[in-house]
Design a protein around this motif. Structure first.
Motif: not given
Length: 363
Positions: A38-40, A73-75, A79-80
């Motif tokens: 998710l972080a990339s 929200v960050a997750l 994903l967006c």
């Protein structure tokens, strides 16, 4: 029926139930999206490119208020970013939201904001967005003091403690497998995806009663689908065990009391197995099942679905013991003796060939 699936949060409580249900329904093995993925945005885009459905389960349930609100929200934002980087976006994005969304708490407001971000992004590239509002979830292998009060109470009782109710209130409860069915767009196994309303005090009292009865090797009253699943949730917090049974013998022979059921019958059957043969190699989503070897020597093995560790018990008709199968654990029984093996089985419901609740799985 969904085609290719990608799942965020697949290693968590709801994610595990979703993966087990997908396996039970014969769906393709989901693509598992980790927090590192998710972080990339680019790595994520490569994983979810062209899939039929992305199910976003990853979330933050507990922690400091700011961590909970910002974490969800960050997750969603991550994903967006991955969705926008896709050359072939997923056809559908499903969000495991909460009925608490927008209720003024850090958790509820974070979930609501995450839903807005996902809705706007999917609208941008023309995919369908399903915002699934889930109530309080419970089920096997929940994390105490994190996933639900049910998991907390079960863990306390399994450790010999007693639940304490500081502030009673009503909860709408849904089993995690039913929640997984909603997210997958599939019928719930064994019934409808209905919520059940209980107060915290009612849950504490019912689970305490389950624990007291089950410690005697007896099956408590299981009057409906909710009771069965609540009982299975409690059992998931107990280590699998072979529980010795009293064998009463005299000149006439011997007697063993194998199953005592409160307010219910179920189905009892007996099998014979020749040496070297294995029976079972399957798991159940809801069925309560008991094995008791009454003659011969056997090995009973079990393994939690999607996990690797195998638990093994050596049992004998000379020293009878009951072994209850945990739900969502593959299990089998093998005749390891030199003669015929005779085993008594008990299940909490009558076998229905149309809905057998039996899924092939090698231990």
């Amino acid at each position: 029926m969904p085609g290719t699936l990608a799942v965020t949060g697949a290693g968590g409580f709801l994610g595990w139930h979703l993966r087990v249900l997908a396996r039970s329904l014969g769906l393709p093995e989901p693509i598992l999206v980790s927090r590192a993925d998710l972080a990339s945005a680019q790595r994520l885009a490569g994983l979810i490119k062209g899939v039929d459905r992305v199910i976003h389960v990853a979330g933050v349930n507990r922690g400091e208020p700011s961590e909970v609100a910002e974490g969800n929200v960050a997750l969603a934002r991550q994903l967006c970013a991955g969705l926008r980087a896709c050359t072939t976006p997923p056809k559908r994005v499903v969000f495991a939201n909460s009925v608490q969304a927008g209720n003024g708490t850090p958790y509820g407001d974070g979930k609501a904001a995450a839903a807005v971000l996902l809705a706007e992004t999917t609208r941008w590239f023309g995919s369908q967005f399903d915002d699934v509002l889930l109530p309080n979830l419970f089920g096997e292998h929940g994390r105490p003091r994190y996933n639900s009060v049910v998991a907390t109470f079960c863990r306390l009782l399994a450790d010999g403690g007693a639940p304490q109710v500081d502030a009673d209130r009503e909860l709408d409860l849904l089993h995690a497998t039913d929640a997984a069915a909603l997210l997958l767009g599939e019928p719930a196994p064994g019934g409808e995806c209905d919520t059940t309303r209980r107060t915290v005090r009612q849950l504490a009292d019912q689970l305490t009663g389950f624990a007291a009865t089950y410690r005697r090797g007896e099956i408590p009253a299981l009057t409906d689908r909710f009771d069965v699943r609540l009982f299975n949730t409690y059992r998931s917090h107990l280590a699998p065990a072979a529980v010795p049974l009293s064998r009463h013998a005299d000149a006439r022979g011997a007697l063993v009391e194998a199953v005592k059921v409160h307010a219910g019958g179920g189905q009892t059957f007996c099998s014979s197995t020749v040496p070297g043969v294995t029976r079972g190699q399957h798991y159940h989503l809801a069925k309560v099942e008991r094995f008791v070897v009454v003659r011969g020597e056997a090995e009973i093995r079990m393994r939690r679905v999607l996990h690797d560790d195998v638990v093994l018990f050596r049992v004998s008709g000379e020293q009878p013991a009951l072994v209850d199968m945990p739900t969502m654990w593959a299990h089998d029984i093998t005749n390891v003796g030199g003669g015929e093996l005779t085993t008594l089985f008990w299940a909490n419901d009558l076998f229905d060939p149309a809905r057998p609740d039996t899924y092939p799985e090698a231990v």
